[in-house]
Scaffold this active site. Structure first.
Site, PDB file in Angstrom:
ATOM      1  N   SER A  75       2.499  -8.122  -5.250  1.00 23.01           N
ATOM      2  CA  SER A  75       2.759  -9.130  -6.283  1.00 23.01           C
ATOM      3  C   SER A  75       2.508 -10.558  -5.791  1.00 23.01           C
ATOM      4  O   SER A  75       3.172 -11.033  -4.870  1.00 23.01           O
ATOM      5  CB  SER A  75       4.203  -9.000  -6.767  1.00 23.01           C
ATOM      6  OG  SER A  75       4.545 -10.089  -7.587  1.00 23.01           O
ATOM      7  N   GLN A  89      -7.355   8.168   3.633  1.00 24.00           N
ATOM      8  CA  GLN A  89      -6.239   8.210   4.590  1.00 24.00           C
ATOM      9  C   GLN A  89      -4.894   7.900   3.939  1.00 24.00           C
ATOM     10  O   GLN A  89      -3.842   8.149   4.512  1.00 24.00           O
ATOM     11  CB  GLN A  89      -6.475   7.193   5.721  1.00 24.00           C
ATOM     12  CG  GLN A  89      -7.690   7.499   6.555  1.00 24.00           C
ATOM     13  CD  GLN A  89      -8.222   6.260   7.257  1.00 24.00           C
ATOM     14  OE1 GLN A  89      -7.897   6.006   8.402  1.00 24.00           O
ATOM     15  NE2 GLN A  89      -9.025   5.476   6.559  1.00 24.00           N
ATOM     16  N   ALA A 100      15.373  10.892  -1.192  1.00 27.41           N
ATOM     17  CA  ALA A 100      16.544  10.835  -0.312  1.00 27.41           C
ATOM     18  C   ALA A 100      17.471   9.686  -0.728  1.00 27.41           C
ATOM     19  O   ALA A 100      18.702   9.840  -0.735  1.00 27.41           O
ATOM     20  CB  ALA A 100      16.096  10.655   1.141  1.00 27.41           C
ATOM     21  N   ARG A 115     -25.277   6.795  12.089  1.00 21.51           N
ATOM     22  CA  ARG A 115     -24.688   6.804  10.747  1.00 21.51           C
ATOM     23  C   ARG A 115     -23.298   6.176  10.803  1.00 21.51           C
ATOM     24  O   ARG A 115     -22.620   6.228  11.837  1.00 21.51           O
ATOM     25  CB  ARG A 115     -24.531   8.233  10.221  1.00 21.51           C
ATOM     26  CG  ARG A 115     -25.833   8.962   9.967  1.00 21.51           C
ATOM     27  CD  ARG A 115     -26.539   8.410   8.726  1.00 21.51           C
ATOM     28  NE  ARG A 115     -27.711   9.197   8.384  1.00 21.51           N
ATOM     29  CZ  ARG A 115     -28.908   9.103   8.960  1.00 21.51           C
ATOM     30  NH1 ARG A 115     -29.095   8.235   9.940  1.00 21.51           N
ATOM     31  NH2 ARG A 115     -29.908   9.867   8.557  1.00 21.51           N
ATOM     32  N   THR A 160       4.334   2.546   5.547  1.00 17.53           N
ATOM     33  CA  THR A 160       2.937   2.113   5.612  1.00 17.53           C
ATOM     34  C   THR A 160       2.176   3.054   6.541  1.00 17.53           C
ATOM     35  O   THR A 160       2.728   3.484   7.563  1.00 17.53           O
ATOM     36  CB  THR A 160       2.792   0.672   6.138  1.00 17.53           C
ATOM     37  OG1 THR A 160       1.413   0.440   6.488  1.00 17.53           O
ATOM     38  CG2 THR A 160       3.634   0.390   7.378  1.00 17.53           C
ATOM     39  N   MET A 216      -8.507   3.073   8.848  1.00 18.66           N
ATOM     40  CA  MET A 216      -7.670   1.961   8.376  1.00 18.66           C
ATOM     41  C   MET A 216      -6.669   1.513   9.439  1.00 18.66           C
ATOM     42  O   MET A 216      -6.645   2.056  10.543  1.00 18.66           O
ATOM     43  CB  MET A 216      -6.939   2.364   7.105  1.00 18.66           C
ATOM     44  CG  MET A 216      -7.744   2.180   5.843  1.00 18.66           C
ATOM     45  SD  MET A 216      -6.700   2.431   4.396  1.00 18.66           S
ATOM     46  CE  MET A 216      -7.794   1.829   3.117  1.00 18.66           C
ATOM     47  N   GLY A 217      -5.837   0.572   9.083  1.00 20.40           N
ATOM     48  CA  GLY A 217      -4.808   0.091  10.001  1.00 20.40           C
ATOM     49  C   GLY A 217      -4.631  -1.412   9.946  1.00 20.40           C
ATOM     50  O   GLY A 217      -3.879  -1.990  10.721  1.00 20.40           O
ATOM     51  N   ARG A 218      -5.378  -2.039   9.061  1.00 19.57           N
ATOM     52  CA  ARG A 218      -5.366  -3.509   8.931  1.00 19.57           C
ATOM     53  C   ARG A 218      -5.636  -4.127  10.296  1.00 19.57           C
ATOM     54  O   ARG A 218      -6.636  -3.805  10.905  1.00 19.57           O
ATOM     55  CB  ARG A 218      -4.032  -3.983   8.345  1.00 19.57           C
ATOM     56  CG  ARG A 218      -4.160  -5.256   7.522  1.00 19.57           C
ATOM     57  CD  ARG A 218      -2.828  -5.676   6.976  1.00 19.57           C
ATOM     58  NE  ARG A 218      -2.458  -4.913   5.814  1.00 19.57           N
ATOM     59  CZ  ARG A 218      -2.865  -5.210   4.583  1.00 19.57           C
ATOM     60  NH1 ARG A 218      -3.641  -6.233   4.360  1.00 19.57           N
ATOM     61  NH2 ARG A 218      -2.478  -4.479   3.568  1.00 19.57           N
ATOM     62  N   GLY A 224       0.844  -1.206   0.000  1.00 14.51           N
ATOM     63  CA  GLY A 224       0.000   0.000   0.000  1.00 14.51           C
ATOM     64  C   GLY A 224       0.871   1.245   0.000  1.00 14.51           C
ATOM     65  O   GLY A 224       1.806   1.354   0.790  1.00 14.51           O
ATOM     66  N   ASP A 279      -0.085   2.169   8.399  1.00 15.05           N
ATOM     67  CA  ASP A 279      -0.590   1.402   9.553  1.00 15.05           C
ATOM     68  C   ASP A 279       0.273   1.545  10.817  1.00 15.05           C
ATOM     69  O   ASP A 279      -0.194   1.244  11.915  1.00 15.05           O
ATOM     70  CB  ASP A 279      -0.683  -0.093   9.196  1.00 15.05           C
ATOM     71  CG  ASP A 279      -1.629  -0.342   8.032  1.00 15.05           C
ATOM     72  OD1 ASP A 279      -2.479   0.523   7.761  1.00 15.05           O
ATOM     73  OD2 ASP A 279      -1.495  -1.400   7.388  1.00 15.05           O
ATOM     74  N   GLY A 285     -11.179  13.497  19.825  1.00 17.84           N
ATOM     75  CA  GLY A 285     -12.093  13.551  20.970  1.00 17.84           C
ATOM     76  C   GLY A 285     -13.211  12.517  20.912  1.00 17.84           C
ATOM     77  O   GLY A 285     -14.338  12.773  21.363  1.00 17.84           O
TER      78      GLY A 285
HETATM   79  O1  F6P Z   1      -1.540  -1.437   4.723  1.00 15.72           O
HETATM   80  C1  F6P Z   1      -2.069  -0.222   4.327  1.00 15.72           C
HETATM   81  C2  F6P Z   1      -3.552  -0.343   4.076  1.00 15.72           C
HETATM   82  O2  F6P Z   1      -4.052   0.922   3.692  1.00 15.72           O
HETATM   83  C3  F6P Z   1      -4.359  -0.899   5.247  1.00 15.72           C
HETATM   84  O3  F6P Z   1      -4.619   0.056   6.236  1.00 15.72           O
HETATM   85  C4  F6P Z   1      -5.593  -1.403   4.532  1.00 15.72           C
HETATM   86  O4  F6P Z   1      -6.191  -2.456   5.261  1.00 15.72           O
HETATM   87  C5  F6P Z   1      -5.039  -1.906   3.239  1.00 15.72           C
HETATM   88  O5  F6P Z   1      -3.805  -1.252   3.025  1.00 15.72           O
HETATM   89  C6  F6P Z   1      -5.931  -1.677   2.050  1.00 15.72           C
HETATM   90  O6  F6P Z   1      -5.335  -2.259   0.944  1.00 15.72           O
HETATM   91  P1  F6P Z   1      -5.830  -2.037  -0.545  1.00 15.72           P
HETATM   92  O7  F6P Z   1      -5.412  -0.663  -0.961  1.00 15.72           O
HETATM   93  O8  F6P Z   1      -5.146  -3.102  -1.304  1.00 15.72           O
HETATM   94  O9  F6P Z   1      -7.316  -2.157  -0.528  1.00 15.72           O
END
Ligand code: F6P
Length: 326
Positions: A75, A259, A24, A251, A128, A172-174, A13, A130, A188
């Site tokens: 890949s 993000q 750099a 909602r 990443t 997100m954050g897996r 990602g 995450d 908050g």
């Molecule tokens: O690892 C980064 C991330 O954005 C995670 O937070 C998320 O679960 C995943 O990649 C989403 O992956 P994709 O872009 O393949 O849907």
């Protein structure tokens, strides 16, 4: 073995700040008279020989850009021995004798298997959103993603407040809760749900009902996408199915890939620049199969295997803070 020609790639990602890191790497390598080859689309491009020569100008005006000029991919072929054999052949053919890979745990996992099989020295840079990599306090892209999440939570709070609504905001954050926990504090949030802790549905319902009735106002619950209850939409379904929630206007907002995009924050740009330069220097000093990271503001090297085999823990004090401050 002396390194004379290095390959740099971004993989997995994308994360804001990857471009600053590529810049750099390229500029540092050129300073040391190394040749630099950009490998496009991560391991997929390595297998296909999608290579491009990089000079100082090729990384001009990219420090402020999100995404990655080298493109990225996950890949499937690199997971196979045949795919890795083809990648090794392509690298030999292009006379690339060292690699710098910018990416997350999948990238580092692939790198260590590849190193064990073919001995191509690789130094990883943690990239990443995450922030789930052992061996560095922060990963490239995390700070930007966190700020994006907070900015969006602020916007949601305006509308939640106007309508006295309950919002479940998924970030997100897996399977890690760093973005959720910290955006919850910064935004908050009244409640934060993360994969690192198990909160039963009954407990969640109780907490939300007491928040909404006692204060008769809006509430924001930040839910990590990897929460064991299955994310914001599933939790919302469970709440809607409960008669006690009949009067609560609920909602769901999934922040998703917003993000991942956007211009990197100052913090990410500086982090990425430090790590990119450190990666080149580590490679030249003979390190291989390691990741560069920053711990307590000091550059550190961690064996790639540890990066994906060991789990980085969240700060449980912060979790307590969300309870005290809600
Ligand atoms: O690892 C980064 C991330 O954005 C995670 O937070 C998320 O679960 C995943 O990649 C989403 O992956 P994709 O872009 O393949 O849907």
């Amino acid at each position: 073995m002396d390194i004379t020609r290095i390959g740099v790639f971004t993989s997995g990602g994308d994360a804001p700040g990857m471009n600053a890191c590529v810049r750099a790497v390229v500029r540092t390598a050129l300073t040391y008279d190394l040749e630099v080859i950009g490998i496009r689309r991560g391991y997929a491009g390595m297998i296909e020989g999608d290579f491009v020569e990089m000079d100082g100008m090729s990384v001009s005006n990219i420090v402020q850009l999100g995404g990655t000029i080298l493109k990225s991919a996950r890949s499937e072929r690199f997971r196979t021995p045949e795919g890795r054999a083809e990648a090794a052949r392509r690298l030999r053919e292009a006379e690339i004798d060292g690699l710098i890979g910018i990416g997350g745990d999948g990238t580092l996992r692939g790198a260590s298997i590849f190193y064990e099989e073919y001995g191509v020295p690789l130094v990883g840079c943690p990239g990443t959103i995450d922030n789930d990599l052992f061996g560095t306090d922060e990963t490239i892209g995390y700070d930007t993603a966190l700020n994006t999440a907070i900015e969006n939570i602020d916007r949601i709070r305006d509308t939640a407040d106007a309508h006295d609504r309950l919002f479940l905001v998924e970030v997100m954050g897996r399977d890690a809760g760093f973005i959720a926990l910290n955006s919850g504090i910064g935004g908050g949030a009244e409640l934060v749900l993360i994969p690192e802790t198990i909160t039963g549905m009954d407990e969640i319902k109780k907490r939300i009902l007491s928040l909404m009735s006692a204060q008769s106002r809006s509430s924001i619950v930040v839910v990590a996408e990897g929460d064991e209850l299955g994310g914001a939409a599933k939790i919302a379904d469970a709440l809607r199915g409960d008669p006690s929630f009949a009067r609560i206007d609920l909602r769901v907002c999934i922040l998703g890939h917003t993000q991942r995009g956007g211009s990197p924050t100052a913090r990410d740009r500086v982090l990425a620049s430090r790590l990119g330069t450190a990666a080149v220097e580590a490679l030249m000093e003979g390190h291989a199969n390691v990741m560069v990271g920053i711990i307590h503001n000091e550059l550190r090297l961690t064996p790639s295997r540890n990066v994906w085999q060991r789990r980085k823990t969240i700060n449980y004090e912060l979790l307590k803070l969300t309870e005290v401050l809600s």
